[in-house]
Motif scaffolding. Structure first.
Motif, PDB file in Angstrom:
ATOM      1  N   ILE A 186      -1.800  10.514 -55.353  1.00 12.93           N
ATOM      2  CA  ILE A 186      -2.280   9.680 -56.472  1.00 12.93           C
ATOM      3  C   ILE A 186      -1.098   9.307 -57.358  1.00 12.93           C
ATOM      4  N   VAL A 187      -1.289   8.231 -58.105  1.00 13.89           N
ATOM      5  CA  VAL A 187      -0.243   7.785 -59.036  1.00 13.89           C
ATOM      6  C   VAL A 187      -0.849   7.676 -60.428  1.00 13.89           C
ATOM      7  N   VAL A 202       4.309   0.885 -56.053  1.00 10.50           N
ATOM      8  CA  VAL A 202       3.137   0.579 -56.874  1.00 10.50           C
ATOM      9  C   VAL A 202       3.471  -0.583 -57.803  1.00 10.50           C
ATOM     10  N   THR A 203       2.426  -1.124 -58.425  1.00 10.25           N
ATOM     11  CA  THR A 203       2.593  -2.134 -59.473  1.00 10.25           C
ATOM     12  C   THR A 203       1.855  -1.638 -60.698  1.00 10.25           C
ATOM     13  N   ASP A 204       2.307  -2.079 -61.900  1.00  3.35           N
ATOM     14  CA  ASP A 204       1.616  -1.704 -63.131  1.00  3.35           C
ATOM     15  C   ASP A 204       1.712  -2.873 -64.100  1.00  3.35           C
ATOM     16  N   GLY A 205       0.584  -3.228 -64.714  1.00  3.97           N
ATOM     17  CA  GLY A 205       0.544  -4.411 -65.575  1.00  3.97           C
ATOM     18  C   GLY A 205       1.053  -4.159 -66.977  1.00  3.97           C
ATOM     19  N   ASP A 206       1.291  -2.888 -67.344  1.00  3.24           N
ATOM     20  CA  ASP A 206       1.674  -2.622 -68.727  1.00  3.24           C
ATOM     21  C   ASP A 206       3.137  -2.961 -68.966  1.00  3.24           C
ATOM     22  N   SER A 257       7.987   0.955 -70.474  1.00  2.00           N
ATOM     23  CA  SER A 257       7.284   1.833 -71.406  1.00  2.00           C
ATOM     24  C   SER A 257       6.633   2.969 -70.622  1.00  2.00           C
ATOM     25  N   PRO A 258       6.294   4.053 -71.313  1.00  2.95           N
ATOM     26  CA  PRO A 258       5.628   5.165 -70.604  1.00  2.95           C
ATOM     27  C   PRO A 258       4.228   4.789 -70.101  1.00  2.95           C
ATOM     28  N   ALA A 259       3.721   3.652 -70.557  1.00  3.50           N
ATOM     29  CA  ALA A 259       2.440   3.186 -70.030  1.00  3.50           C
ATOM     30  C   ALA A 259       2.643   2.480 -68.687  1.00  3.50           C
ATOM     31  N   TRP A 260       3.903   2.262 -68.335  1.00  5.70           N
ATOM     32  CA  TRP A 260       4.250   1.512 -67.130  1.00  5.70           C
ATOM     33  C   TRP A 260       4.893   2.439 -66.089  1.00  5.70           C
ATOM     34  N   ASP A 272      -3.551   0.395 -70.564  1.00  8.83           N
ATOM     35  CA  ASP A 272      -4.870  -0.048 -70.126  1.00  8.83           C
ATOM     36  C   ASP A 272      -4.821  -0.653 -68.730  1.00  8.83           C
ATOM     37  N   ASN A 273      -3.691  -0.468 -68.050  1.00  9.55           N
ATOM     38  CA  ASN A 273      -3.603  -0.876 -66.652  1.00  9.55           C
ATOM     39  C   ASN A 273      -3.147   0.325 -65.844  1.00  9.55           C
ATOM     40  N   ALA A 274      -3.935   0.726 -64.870  1.00 12.16           N
ATOM     41  CA  ALA A 274      -3.552   1.849 -64.010  1.00 12.16           C
ATOM     42  C   ALA A 274      -2.606   1.321 -62.943  1.00 12.16           C
ATOM     43  N   PRO A 275      -1.539   2.082 -62.605  1.00 15.83           N
ATOM     44  CA  PRO A 275      -0.669   1.652 -61.517  1.00 15.83           C
ATOM     45  C   PRO A 275      -1.447   1.642 -60.196  1.00 15.83           C
ATOM     46  N   GLN A 276      -1.111   0.677 -59.329  1.00 19.83           N
ATOM     47  CA  GLN A 276      -1.837   0.504 -58.065  1.00 19.83           C
ATOM     48  C   GLN A 276      -0.856   0.590 -56.894  1.00 19.83           C
ATOM     49  N   PHE A 277      -1.215   1.355 -55.861  1.00 18.79           N
ATOM     50  CA  PHE A 277      -0.398   1.384 -54.656  1.00 18.79           C
ATOM     51  C   PHE A 277      -0.478   0.011 -53.988  1.00 18.79           C
ATOM     52  N   VAL A 278       0.671  -0.513 -53.581  1.00 16.57           N
ATOM     53  CA  VAL A 278       0.691  -1.797 -52.894  1.00 16.57           C
ATOM     54  C   VAL A 278       0.027  -1.641 -51.529  1.00 16.57           C
ATOM     55  N   GLN A 279       0.282  -0.505 -50.895  1.00 14.57           N
ATOM     56  CA  GLN A 279      -0.302  -0.243 -49.578  1.00 14.57           C
ATOM     57  C   GLN A 279      -0.934   1.138 -49.688  1.00 14.57           C
ATOM     58  N   THR A 280      -2.192   1.249 -49.287  1.00 15.62           N
ATOM     59  CA  THR A 280      -2.868   2.523 -49.516  1.00 15.62           C
ATOM     60  C   THR A 280      -2.899   3.412 -48.282  1.00 15.62           C
ATOM     61  N   THR A 281      -2.491   2.890 -47.104  1.00 18.77           N
ATOM     62  CA  THR A 281      -2.393   3.783 -45.948  1.00 18.77           C
ATOM     63  C   THR A 281      -1.022   3.611 -45.305  1.00 18.77           C
ATOM     64  N   HIS A 282      -0.456   4.738 -44.919  1.00 18.97           N
ATOM     65  CA  HIS A 282       0.863   4.753 -44.285  1.00 18.97           C
ATOM     66  C   HIS A 282       0.793   5.717 -43.109  1.00 18.97           C
ATOM     67  N   THR A 283       1.520   5.399 -42.033  1.00 17.91           N
ATOM     68  CA  THR A 283       1.676   6.357 -40.939  1.00 17.91           C
ATOM     69  C   THR A 283       3.167   6.474 -40.662  1.00 17.91           C
ATOM     70  N   VAL A 284       3.687   7.685 -40.726  1.00 19.22           N
ATOM     71  CA  VAL A 284       5.136   7.879 -40.562  1.00 19.22           C
ATOM     72  C   VAL A 284       5.389   9.040 -39.602  1.00 19.22           C
ATOM     73  N   SER A 285       6.593   9.059 -39.025  1.00 20.17           N
ATOM     74  CA  SER A 285       7.006  10.144 -38.149  1.00 20.17           C
ATOM     75  C   SER A 285       8.217  10.830 -38.767  1.00 20.17           C
ATOM     76  N   VAL A 286       8.213  12.152 -38.713  1.00 19.63           N
ATOM     77  CA  VAL A 286       9.296  12.919 -39.318  1.00 19.63           C
ATOM     78  C   VAL A 286       9.751  13.973 -38.312  1.00 19.63           C
ATOM     79  N   PRO A 287      11.054  14.095 -38.051  1.00 20.72           N
ATOM     80  CA  PRO A 287      11.501  15.153 -37.145  1.00 20.72           C
ATOM     81  C   PRO A 287      11.249  16.527 -37.765  1.00 20.72           C
TER      82      PRO A 287
END
Ligand code: NAG
Ligand code: NAG
Length: 768
Positions: A465-466, A407-411, A415-418, A379-394
Motif C-alpha cells: 500500500i502507499v 505512483v501519482t499524487d494530485g496534492d 509537500s508532505p501531502a504529496w 485530499d488526494n490519495a497517491p495511486q499506483f500507476v500499475q497495480t499488478t506486477h510479476t517479477v523474477s528474482v535470483p
C-alpha cells in the motif's frame, strides 16, 4: 475681605447643549448634572448608602444600568449609590462621575461629590443637599440658570469650599459647527453682578493656551464664544478657568473650572489597517473555520456609533464553485469558511471585496480587499500507476531490487501531502522484503533483506500500500499493488557438513589406511548434480581423497613433529565441485586432524664436543632433547657401558632432563669418545657420542697447551699429507710465517694451523 454671599449662576446655552429639546416633551438625561452627598465622617464604611442618582431614559424604564467611574462606589439599577469598600475622605471630599445610557446608546454623565460636613446644626443626614439644576428642566428661555442654594452653608465652610473652586458639569459643543463665528456658547454670571459691575476673564486650553483664541469671553457680559469650528479628532475636550472681579470694588469670585467637551460627529470614514490583506485557508477547512481577520479603524468617537465599524463581504472572485464561500463577522472582521467546495487543485486563490461602514453599517463606508490563498490539504490519495506486477528474482541475493512501483499524487508537489511512503501488508510474514521510497518520492522500491531460497519457497505474492507522509484528510481510499515475486533457482555450491570437521588420529597411522569420509551436500535439490571431491590444501602432502565418495586416506606417513602441524593439529582443505554445466560451483570444507603423539623419536644429547680440565674439574652438564611430547619424552635415564664406564660417571640433574658427566680418574690430556645411552619415558633409547677434550689444567679455567694440542693435530696432518694431499705444501694466504730456529718445525706448525683455521704465532724469540 468682605464676602456676603457666594454663588455662581451659570447660564447655559440651550441651543448647543440640547439640540432636540423642542422636539420632545421628554429629554433623556440625569435629573441634575451635579449631585452632592453630605456625610458626617471622613471614614465611610463598606455597604454605606449615600443616596440616589436619578436618570430618565424617556422610555418608561424605571431601572437603568449605571456605571461609576470610581470603583469604590456602586450604583444600583435604581440609582442607589453604595460604598463597595471602606473609603476615607482625605481632603474632606471626593468627586467621581456616573454614566448612564439612553436607548439610542447616547451616554450621559453626572458628577457626584461626596463631602463631609461638621456635626451640629447642619445635620441633614445623607441627603442630597445640592442639586444644580440641569439643562433638561424645561425652560422656554434660551439661557438656563444654575443656582446654588447657600442657605444651609455657614460662612466659614463656604469660604473653604470656595478655595477649592466649584465643580461645574462639562459643557458639550458639537464639532464642525458652521458658525457664524464667533458663536455664543454660554453666559457666565456672578451673583455679585446684581450689586456690582463684574468683569469676566478666562484662561486655559483654547483661551490663553494652545489652541489660543478658540474661546473668548465678553468682559462685561460673561458671554462665552467659540471662534472657529472644533475637531474632536484633534482635541476632544478643553479645560478652562473662569474669573469674575468687580469693577472698583473689593469683590472677587472664586476661579471656576469649566470643561468643554467636543461632541462627535461622523466626519471620519473607516480605514482598513492593511489593504489588500493576505490570508490562507486550507482547502479541507470545515465550515465555520475562521482563518483571517480584517480590521478597519474609524477616527470618530468609539463611544458613539460614529466610530463603530461594521464589515460585510460584497464580492467574491471567482464565484466558483459557488458564491458565498466565505462569511465575515460584521463586528470583529473575522473571515470564516461558509460553505464546502474549496479545492486548491482547481481554484487556488480568491479575491474578496470587503466594506467597512461606520454607524453600524449605516454611515460612511470604505472598501478593502482580502486575498485568500487556498493551501493544500492531503485530499488526494497517491495511486499506483500499475497495480499488478510479476517479477523474477535470483535466490540468495540480499539487497537485490525486486520491483519499482510508481505512483501519482494530485496534492502540492514537494509537500508532505504529496510525498509517499509504502508498506507491505501481506505476503511477507517472514520478512524477506522491505519497501522504501525512491528518490523521486513517487516510487516504492522493493528489495530483499534476507536471502531467498528457491528450494524452500518459489513464489511470493506481496500486497503493497502507499500513503502520504501527512495523514489523509477525510476518507480516501488507499491504493494497493500486488507484486508476484518468482524466485529463480541459482546453482549453489555443495555444502560440507560440518564446514569444519575435526578428527583424532595417532600420527603413525599406516599409509593407505582410511581416515574419514567427509561429504558435501548440494542445496540445489531441483537439479540432479554430481559432486566431485578434491584436495584443496594439504601442506605436507599426507592425504588423498576419493573423487566420488569423499573418503580421505593417508598418502604418506604423518608426523606430529612436522612444521606443518600447529599445536598438534594438521589442517587440510577439501573441495566439493558440482557439475552444473553453466556455472559449476565449488564448496570448501576444512578437515582438522588432531594428531596423537607416538614415541617415534629417541632422546639425544645435544652437545657434541666438550672441553674440561683433567684436574679438579666440576661435572659438565649435558642437555637432552626428544622431539616427542609427553609421555614419550623426559624425564630421561642415562647409562654408560664398556670402556666409557671405566673412565666416566654420570648423574641426572634435578629434572632429569640433563646429565652431569664426571671423569672417574685424573685423565691424561687428550680427546676421549664418551658414549652415553639415553632412555626416554616410553623406553625408547639411543646412544650419543660426545667428544671430550681433556686438557692438562685444573678447575674450571680450561687452559689447553695449544702447542701440544697442535702437535697432535699436526701429527694427524702429516699422516694426511704423506697420503698424497698436495695442497698441504703451500702456505695459505693471510698466514704470517716467521723464520724460526727450526724452520722445518715452523713450516709444519704453519700448515697445521692453516688446516684448522688458526693464525700461527710462534713463541717469542730473543730480541733482534
Ligand atoms: C681410559 O683412561 C686411560 C688413562 O688415561 C686411557 O689410557 C684409556 O685409553 C681410556 N679409555 C678410553 C676408552 O678412553
Ligand atoms: C637439567 O638440565 C637441563 C639441560 O641443560 C636443563 O634444561 C634443566 O633446567 C636442568 N634442570 C635443573 C633442575 O637444573
Amino acid at each position: 475681605m468682605k464676602i456676603g454671599r457666594l454663588g455662581v449662576i451659570i447660564f447655559l446655552c440651550k441651543v448647543l447643549l440640547c439640540e432636540s429639546a423642542e422636539e420632545s416633551s421628554c429629554t433623556p438625561g440625569f435629573q441634575s448634572e451635579l449631585l452632592v452627598f453630605k456625610v458626617h465622617r471622613d471614614e465611610l464604611h463598606q455597604g454605606q448608602k449615600l443616596g440616589r442618582v436619578i436618570f430618565n431614559a424617556c422610555d418608561g424604564r424605571t431601572r437603568t444600568l449605571f456605571q461609576s467611574a470610581d470603583r469604590c462606589f456602586d450604583v444600583d439599577m435604581d440609582g442607589t449609590v453604595t460604598l463597595k469598600r471602606q473609603v476615607t475622605l482625605h481632603e474632606g471630599h471626593k468627586v467621581f462621575s456616573v454614566d448612564a445610557w439612553e436607548s439610542s446608546g447616547k451616554k450621559h454623565t453626572v458628577s457626584v461629590r461626596v463631602e463631609r460636613v461638621h456635626h451640629h446644626h447642619e445635620d441633614h443626614h445623607m441627603d442630597t443637599v445640592m442639586n444644580i439644576s440641569s439643562p433638561q428642566i424645561e425652560s422656554p428661555s434660551d439661557d438656563l440658570v444654575l443656582t446654588l442654594p447657600m442657605s444651609t452653608m455657614d460662612l466659614k465652610r463656604a469660604k473653604r469650599e470656595a478655595k477649592r473652586g466649584w465643580v461645574i458639569p462639562p459643557f458639550n459643543i458639537a464639532e464642525n459647527s458652521r458658525g457664524p463665528f464667533p458663536e455664543k456658547m454660554h453666559q457666565i454670571k456672578s451673583d455679585y453682578s446684581k450689586e456690582a459691575q463684574m468683569q469676566y476673564r478666562i484662561t486655559g486650553e483654547g483661551a490663553d493656551l494652545d489652541p489660543k483664541g478658540t474661546f473668548t469671553i465678553e468682559r462685561l457680559t460673561g458671554n462665552l464664544f467659540v471662534t472657529r469650528p472644533l475637531d474632536r479628532e484633534i482635541k476632544a475636550s478643553y479645560r478652562l478657568i473662569a474669573y469674575a472681579v468687580a469693577v472698583g470694588a473689593d469683590i472677587k469670585e472664586t476661579p471656576m473650572e469649566m470643561i468643554v467637551n467636543v461632541q462627535d460627529q461622523n466626519d471620519n470614514k473607516p480605514v482598513f489597517t492593511q489593504n489588500p490583506l493576505n490570508g490562507n485557508v486550507a482547502e479541507a477547512s470545515v465550515i465555520g473555520h475562521e482563518f483571517m481577520t480584517v480590521t478597519a479603524t474609524d477616527a470618530d468617537d468609539p463611544d458613539t456609533y460614529n466610530g463603530v465599524v461594521s464589515y460585510a463581504i460584497v464580492k467574491q472572485d471567482p464565484e466558483l464553485p459557488k458564491p458565498n464561500l466565505f462569511i465575515i463577522n460584521p463586528v470583529t472582521g473575522g473571515i470564516r469558511v461558509n460553505a464546502l467546495g474549496l479545492d486548491r487543485e482547481k481554484w487556488s486563490r480568491y479575491t474578496v471585496l470587503i466594506t467597512a461602514t461606520d454607524l453600524e453599517g449605516r454611515g460612511y463606508g470604505s472598501t478593502g480587499t482580502a486575498v485568500i490563498t487556498v493551501t493544500d490539504s492531503n485530499d488526494n490519495a497517491p495511486q499506483f500507476v500499475q497495480t499488478t506486477h510479476t517479477v523474477s528474482v535470483p535466490e540468495n541475493k540480499v539487497g537485490a531490487e525486486v520491483a519499482r512501483l510508481t505512483v501519482t499524487d494530485g496534492d502540492e508537489e514537494g509537500s508532505p501531502a504529496w510525498s509517499t511512503k509504502y508498506k507491505i501488508i501481506d505476503g511477507d510474514k517472514s520478512g524477506f522484503f522491505s519497501v522504501s521510497t525512491g528518490p523521486s518520492q513517487l516510487e516504492g522500491i522493493i528489495t530483499t533483506v534476507k536471502p531467498l531460497d528457491f528450494e524452500k519457497n518459489k513464489q511470493f505474492i506481496l500486497s503493497v500500500i502507499v500513503e502520504n507522509d501527512d495523514p489523509f484528510v477525510g476518507s480516501l481510499a488507499t491504493s494497493t499493488a500486488t507484486v508476484t515475486v518468482n524466485v529463480e533457482d541459482v546453482n549453489e555450491p555443495p555444502e560440507f557438513n560440518p564446514k569444519e570437521k575435526v578428527i583424532f588420529k595417532p600420527e603413525d597411522v599406516k599409509v593407505d589406511s582410511e581416515l574419514v569420509t567427509y561429504k558435501a551436500i548440494d542445496p540445489d535439490t531441483a537439479k540432479a548434480q554430481k559432486i566431485t571431491y578434491k584436495i584443496g590444501s594439504d601442506p605436507a602432502g599426507w592425504l588423498s581423497v576419493a573423487p566420488d565418495t569423499g573418503v580421505i586416506k593417508v598418502k604418506s606417513l604423518m608426523d606430529r613433529e612436522s612444521p606443518s602441524v600447529k599445536d598438534g593439529k594438521y589442517r587440510a582443505i577439501i573441495l566439493a565441485l558440482d557439475n552444473d554445466g553453466d556455472a559449476p560451483a565449488t564448496g570448501t570444507g576444512t578437515l582438522v586432524i588432531e594428531l596423537e603423539d607416538v614415541n617415534d623419536n629417541a632422546p639425544v644429547i645435544n652437545e657434541r664436543n666438550i672441553r674440561m680440565c683433567n684436574r679438579g674439574s666440576a661435572p659438565v652438564l649435558l642437555s637432552i632433547s626428544d622431539k616427542d611430547g609427553p609421555p614419550f619424552a623426559g624425564p630421561f635415564r642415562v647409562e654408560t657401558h664398556g670402556e666409557t664406564s671405566k673412565n666416566w660417571s654420570t648423574s641426572m640433574n634435578g629434572t632429569s632432563t640433563g646429565v652431569f658427566l664426571t671423569p672417574k680418574t685424573a685423565l691424561e690430556q687428550g680427546d676421549y669418545n664418551v658414549v652415553l645411552k639415553v632412555i626416554d619415558q616410553g623406553g625408547f633409547d639411543q646412544e650419543s657420542t660426545i667428544q671430550a677434550s681433556v686438557c692438562d689444567c685444573e678447575g674450571e679455567d680450561v687452559q689447553c697447551n695449544d702447542a701440544s694440542l697442535l702437535m697432535s693435530i699436526a701429527a694427524s696432518e702429516e699422516e694426511r699429507s704423506s697420503s698424497g694431499d698436495d695442497s698441504a705444501g703451500l702456505p695459505p694466504s693471510g698466514v704470517v710465517v716467521q723464520a724460526e730456529p727450526d724452520p722445518e718445525m715452523a713450516a709444519m706448525l704453519e700448515r697445521a694451523a692453516a688446516n684448522v683455521g688458526l693464525a700461527w704465532n710462534p713463541p717469542a724469540g730473543p730480541e733482534r
